[in-house]
Design an enzyme around this catalytic site. Structure first.
Site, PDB file in Angstrom:
ATOM      1  N   TYR A 172      16.963   1.667   8.703  1.00  0.00           N
ATOM      2  CA  TYR A 172      16.776   2.716   7.691  1.00  0.00           C
ATOM      3  C   TYR A 172      17.851   3.781   7.892  1.00  0.00           C
ATOM      4  CZ  TYR A 172      14.138   6.431   5.143  1.00  0.00           C
ATOM      5  OH  TYR A 172      13.729   7.438   4.294  1.00  0.00           O
ATOM      6  N   LYS A 177      17.827  -0.211   4.548  1.00  0.00           N
ATOM      7  CA  LYS A 177      17.351   0.702   3.518  1.00  0.00           C
ATOM      8  C   LYS A 177      18.414   1.787   3.505  1.00  0.00           C
ATOM      9  CE  LYS A 177      13.408   3.831   2.548  1.00  0.00           C
ATOM     10  NZ  LYS A 177      14.145   4.972   2.059  1.00  0.00           N
TER      11      LYS A 177
HETATM   12  O1  MN9 Z   1      12.747   7.027   0.930  1.00  0.00           O
HETATM   13  C1  MN9 Z   1      13.083   8.884  -0.375  1.00  0.00           C
HETATM   14  N1  MN9 Z   1      13.671   9.799   0.553  1.00  0.00           N
HETATM   15  C2  MN9 Z   1      12.987  10.766   1.155  1.00  0.00           C
HETATM   16  C3  MN9 Z   1      13.348   7.491   0.065  1.00  0.00           C
HETATM   17  O2  MN9 Z   1      11.839  10.987   0.921  1.00  0.00           O
HETATM   18  C4  MN9 Z   1      13.743  11.576   2.147  1.00  0.00           C
HETATM   19  C5  MN9 Z   1      13.635   9.009  -1.792  1.00  0.00           C
HETATM   20  O3  MN9 Z   1      12.855   8.168  -2.597  1.00  0.00           O
HETATM   21  C6  MN9 Z   1      13.626  10.434  -2.324  1.00  0.00           C
HETATM   22  O4  MN9 Z   1      12.364  11.019  -2.128  1.00  0.00           O
HETATM   23  C7  MN9 Z   1      13.957  10.476  -3.816  1.00  0.00           C
HETATM   24  C8  MN9 Z   1      13.938  11.892  -4.370  1.00  0.00           C
HETATM   25  O5  MN9 Z   1      14.992  12.647  -3.850  1.00  0.00           O
HETATM   26  O6  MN9 Z   1      15.181   9.868  -4.042  1.00  0.00           O
END
Ligand code: MN9
Length: 309
Positions: free
Chosen positions: A137, A167
């Site tokens: 990740y 990821k």
């Molecule tokens: O896992 C998410 N990242 C975090 C992925 O929560 C740090 C994203 O889906 C973000 O929440 C999304 C909104 O900025 O892109």
């Protein structure tokens, strides 16, 4: 190797008012997600507050999601931890309970600064679940480790037999594209920024893992479909709706706001643990008003196909 496809929800961890696990809500969450077209679950990541949960909590949440998914979609358990020993044990647990994939962030208190260091750390984590595919990740804004992923995949594959992909939550689309193309497309590299899904599709992404797929999967399904049919302008319009939604959510602490939206949709997942906390009642109402004014409650659930719209 089976590749992840379409929309993987980074799932939330349901909590009660006291901030304890509320696992009864996992099943309704999973049913909601599957009905909205989600094709996989990513558990205990940033969205699921994996880093704010005790190891026992993480085991319980992982088991609840695997049980609720009941083999219908792949379940990925995020096991990253500052203690690699804990992370390896969480990997072993994920394999024991029948999860499909493991994934991990790197340690972040002491920063991982070299490719070799990252490979060593992830080899230890991945060794706990040798039968499961492992996805590193990559989220440099949170881990503080901005290692080149082409180098990591190239060197990691020599040392980590179950390394399957990434990821990829970084805005460097050129590096993402290189990772996808590396060694004849050997690695499954999944996009992690919902607000840039269209850009990722243009560079070859076939799947995204994200938080806002919990609340607006139909919108993103239409975006993927529009892009796939060559309707780029329509796909751009749909991405603009998502960007506006995320801009609105970002006026509040993001994940507590996301959990409040799930609450508005009838899913009682509570707030977040500290340090994120929960929205006040007044903030929940102002968020609802703002989301209503941008049409969120219509377009986030509409399953209209591109040709209908
Ligand atoms: O896992 C998410 N990242 C975090 C992925 O929560 C740090 C994203 O889906 C973000 O929440 C999304 C909104 O900025 O892109």
């Amino acid at each position: 190797m089976n590749r992840l496809t379409n929309l993987i929800a980074a799932t939330y961890t349901p909590l009660n008012a006291a901030g304890d696990l509320n696992l009864d809500q996992v099943e309704p969450m999973v049913e909601h997600l599957l009905e909205s077209g989600i094709t996989g679950l990513y558990v205990c990541g940033s969205t699921g507050e994996g880093m704010s949960l005790s190891t026992d909590d993480r085991r319980e949440v992982a088991a609840a999601y695997v049980k609720a998914a009941a083999g219908r979609v792949p379940v990925i358990i995020q096991v990253g931890h500052n203690s690699l020993d804990e992370a390896r044990q969480l990997s072993a647990h994920a394999q024991e309970i029948g999860a499909d994939i493991i994934s991990a962030t790197c340690p972040s208190y002491f920063k991982v600064c070299t490719v070799e260091g990252l490979v060593d750390c992830m080899a230890e984590v991945a060794s706990g679940a040798p039968d499961l595919p492992f996805y590193y990740y990559h989220i440099p804004t949170l881990t503080g480790s901005n290692i080149d992923m082409v180098d990591f995949l190239t060197q990691g594959a020599k040392q980590i037999s179950n390394l399957a992909g990434l990821k990829y939550t970084a805005a460097t689309l050129h590096e993402f594209q290189e990772c996808l193309g590396l060694q004849d497309g050997r690695f499954d590299v999944v996009w992690g920024f919902d607000e840039m899904l269209l850009g990722a599709l243009a560079t070859g992404a076939t799947a995204g893992i994200g938080s806002t797929y919990n609340i607006a999967a139909p919108l993103y399904r239409r975006l993927i479909e529009a892009f796939g049919s060559g309707y780029v302008i329509e796909a751009r319009r749909l991405q603009a709706l998502s960007i506006n939604m995320i801009r609105t959510l970002n006026q509040y602490p993001f994940h507590p706001a996301m959990k409040a939206v799930l609450g508005m949709k009838g899913l009682d997942v509570g707030g977040c643990r500290l340090p994120q906390g929960r929205l006040s009642d007044a903030d929940v109402e102002s968020l609802r008003t703002k989301l209503t004014s941008i049409g969120f409650f219509e377009w986030s659930v509409s399953c209209l196909t591109t040709s209908d719209s």
